[in-house]
Every structure is written in C-alpha cells, then in structure tokens.
Design an enzyme around this catalytic site. Structure first.
Site, mmCIF file in Angstrom:
data_model
loop_
_atom_site.group_PDB
_atom_site.id
_atom_site.type_symbol
_atom_site.label_atom_id
_atom_site.label_comp_id
_atom_site.label_asym_id
_atom_site.label_seq_id
_atom_site.Cartn_x
_atom_site.Cartn_y
_atom_site.Cartn_z
ATOM 1 C CE LYS A 53 -3.769 -2.410 2.300
ATOM 2 N NZ LYS A 53 -4.449 -2.745 3.556
ATOM 3 C CD GLN A 97 -3.121 -4.205 6.749
ATOM 4 O OE1 GLN A 97 -3.109 -3.273 5.961
ATOM 5 N NE2 GLN A 97 -3.737 -5.350 6.473
ATOM 6 C CG ASP A 120 -9.324 0.104 5.086
ATOM 7 O OD1 ASP A 120 -9.121 -0.213 3.892
ATOM 8 O OD2 ASP A 120 -8.561 -0.188 6.006
#
Ligand code: NAP
Length: 280
Positions: A53, A97, A120
């Site tokens: 990412k 994460q 997200d």
C-alpha cells in the site's frame, strides 16, 4: 470453452495511472493527498500488505506515513494517534491494518477514525451510507470487485448474484453494491446448506470465505462470472484462492486468478478513496 480471465493486475494498473494524473492535478492546485497507515504487531501478511500500500502511494504521488507499533501497544496509544491524525489537515486518509493484536478492541479503534478520513470504508457512517444507497467511502475490496465486473462489461441488472461470506469488510458491502446495481442477491455463510444449491444458480458468484479451493467446478453454473476474493497460504507456501481455479475455469465464463485478480484492485480502490477523501 475455458473462461476469460479477469486480469485485475492490468485493470488496476490503468486505475493507478489515472489516479496518478489526478493526484498531479490536485498537487498543482496546492493539495497533496496524504495517507496515514497504522500497523501494530508482527503479522507477516499484514506487513506485506502495508508495504504494498505504501509503495502504491509513492508511485501515484500520494504522501504516505507509516506508524508502526509492537504487538504490546495499548489501545489508548492507538486511540491517541487516531485522534492526532484526525486533526491533521495534511492527512486525508487513515488506515488501520487489520488484524490488530487480540487485546485491542479493533472495532473501537476503527470507529474512532473520522468518517471523512475512513479510506477503508469500515466506519458505521460509511457502511450506513452504503446501506441507504448513497455510498461515500466504500470498502476497497468490494469496490474493486465491482470495477472488475464493470470493466469486463458483465451485465449485473436482473442477474442472480451469490456472495459467499458475510464479513463487514467484504461480503456484506459487496452484496449491497450488487443490489444497488439491481442484481438479485443471495448471501451465503458457514451455516448455509447445501452451498451448491445456491452457487449453481449464480450468474455472478463471489467467494470471500478464506477456505482454499472450496468452490469446485460442479458448484458453478456454466458461463458464470466467478470472482475469487480469497487469499489462502497453503502448506507448501503457495497462494490459493477460495475457488479451485484449474477446474472452475473450464466451466465459468469469466474468472479471476489468485494472485493477480481482486488483490491489486483492492489497492487501486484504496488510492481512489484517498483521492476522494482529499477532494471532499
Ligand atoms: P472472514 O471475516 O473470516 O469471513 C469469512 C466468511 O466466510 C464468514 O461470513 C463465514 O461464515 C464464511 N464462511 C466460512 N467458511 C464457509 C463455508 N465453508 N461455506 C460458506 N461460508 C463460509 O473473512 P473476510 O475478511 O471476509 O475474508 C475472506 C477471504 O478474503 C480471506 O481469504 C481473506 O484473506 C480474503 N481477503 C482478500 C482481500 C483482497 O484484497 N483480495 C481483501 C480482504 C479479504 P460465518 O459468518 O457464518 O462465520
């Protein structure tokens, strides 16, 4: 006839090129999109995902910052950092994460992220907006699946879509996106029996369960579009999806490989969400 391969890697590369151009234009106008990534613990897969990412951000001109903690980090420390990032005007996206270490209430930390910076798409405000049919920041993997289907020109309206898995990050939001595109949607889960009674009816079949090669050829309707979200590490170290790719590709009309299908699309959608958050 063997299925057409939905090449997520190449579709994602085109999206990234487009994001790069749009980021450059935004930078010209004085704003550089910024993403903060929080990583806690030593999970090797998480480290790899975060590295990919951050690299994707660098390639497209999105400024990224990585906040790394050991597995013993306190919930308080993470909440304090999220509060700081929420207030930082140079940070447009905050990504936590998963999984977080077991002693941390992951949901509390996720919900502490400002909905406007929730790239997200896991905040209840963003999931609620999706449920209400007014999507804002949409979870990246489901958004990536929809873009792949769209790219292939596969008709969704009026078709039967079956989603295997009901997680908040993949299965449920994906079912809502398919419904929004007027598919007739069924969600299956671990208590669904027999699974093949549903999968065999699917024009669009998405597997997001985390069980290697669970979807076999006889479970698939000939000509169906089969999307494999699963990423499973086998004993020999290789990766496999939730679909038995070798056999199912002989039955399906379209199929995604693992790796190189949904995975790259997830990262491309994250970059798009960063851009969206920076321009909102
Ligand atoms: P998850 O939270 O573990 O959810 C798995 C879902 O699958 C649950 O709803 C579970 O049912 C269902 N399930 C498990 N076994 C089943 C079975 N035998 N038959 C039918 N349903 C079954 O997983 P997730 O986070 O959604 O991820 C799913 C997979 O996608 C994993 O392999 C993950 O690594 C992968 N993934 C890939 C990407 C990507 O970018 N490609 C992104 C995210 C996740 P219950 O609810 O009844 O337990």
């Amino acid at each position: 006839m063997a299925a057409q391969i939905l090449d997520g890697k190449s579709v994602a590369a085109n999206i990234r090129a487009s994001v790069k151009m749009r980021v450059a234009a935004l930078v010209q106008s004085g704003v550089r999109p910024g993403l903060a990534v929080i990583l806690a613990g030593n999970d090797p897969a998480s480290r790899l995902y975060v590295r990919n990412k951050v690299r994707a951000c660098e390639e497209t001109g999105v400024r990224s910052q990585l906040h790394e903690y050991g597995a013993d980090v306190s919930e308080q420390a993470l909440l304090a950092l999220v509060g700081k990032l929420n207030a930082d005007r140079t940070v447009h996206g905050v990504l936590i994460q998963l999984p977080l270490p077991a002693h941390i209430d992951a949901e509390r930390v996720l919900q502490a992220v400002s909905a406007a910076k929730d790239v997200d798409g896991f905040h209840t405000a963003n999931l609620g907006a999706l449920l209400a049919g007014r999507p804002r920041l949409v979870p990246c993997t489901p958004a990536g699946v929809m873009r792949l289907i769209e790219h292939a020109g596969i008709e969704v309206a009026g078709r039967r879509a079956v989603v295997l898995g009901r997680s908040n990050i993949v299965g449920k939001p994906l079912a809502l996106l398919l419904l929004q595109r007027n598919a007739t949607v069924t969600i299956c889960h671990s208590k669904t029996a027999p699974l093949e009674a549903f999968t065999r009816e699917a024009d669009i079949l998405v597997a997001a369960i985390g069980q290697p090669k669970l979807v076999r050829a006889e479970m698939v309707k000939p000509g169906a579009c089969v999307i494999d979200v699963g990423i499973n590490r086998l004993a020999d170290g290789t990766l496999a999806g939730d679909v038995d790719f070798g056999a199912v590709k002989e039955v399906a009309g379209w199929i995604t490989p693992v790796p190189g299908g949904v995975g790259p699309m997830t990262i491309a959608m994250l970059l798009e969400n960063c851009l969206r958050a920076a321009t909102a």
